[in-house]
Scaffold this active site. Sequence first.
Site, PDB file in Angstrom:
ATOM      1  N   CYS A  33      42.949  40.584  45.787  1.00 50.47           N
ATOM      2  CA  CYS A  33      43.448  41.868  46.288  1.00 50.47           C
ATOM      3  C   CYS A  33      42.755  43.045  45.586  1.00 50.47           C
ATOM      4  O   CYS A  33      42.980  43.282  44.399  1.00 50.47           O
ATOM      5  CB  CYS A  33      44.962  41.918  46.070  1.00 50.47           C
ATOM      6  SG  CYS A  33      45.716  43.527  46.289  1.00 50.47           S
ATOM      7  N   CYS A  36      45.087  45.691  44.124  1.00 52.39           N
ATOM      8  CA  CYS A  36      45.749  45.187  42.911  1.00 52.39           C
ATOM      9  C   CYS A  36      44.900  45.489  41.680  1.00 52.39           C
ATOM     10  O   CYS A  36      45.429  45.828  40.619  1.00 52.39           O
ATOM     11  CB  CYS A  36      45.995  43.679  43.006  1.00 52.39           C
ATOM     12  SG  CYS A  36      47.135  43.196  44.317  1.00 52.39           S
TER      13      CYS A  36
END
Length: 109
Positions: A33, A36
Amino acid sequence: MSNNVLVIQDSEFDSEVLKAEQPVLVYFWAGWCGPCRLVSPSIDAIATTYHERVKVVKMDIDQNPDTVKLCKVEGVPALRLFKSQEIVQSHEGAITKPKLIEWLDTGLS
């Protein structure tokens, strides 16, 4: 990663989050991600700055499907703030450090 961030698994969720005496910020993330990776430094900073007020735990969504389902995580990064075994605040998606601080302060007050 900050020494104040505890990486946990599904099996530890009950003892580390639900049975915690202080509020717990659960940070759901994934290695694949991109957003993230942008949020993680802010989570580390929060864990260091707020260590006396909130416990910060980090959970990889791919390795912890039970907790992801329990917390109704639909996208990452995701945040869940727990107080007394209850989710009192939720956030999904990237968040700037100032917004994260504002969000957390609101939930802790």
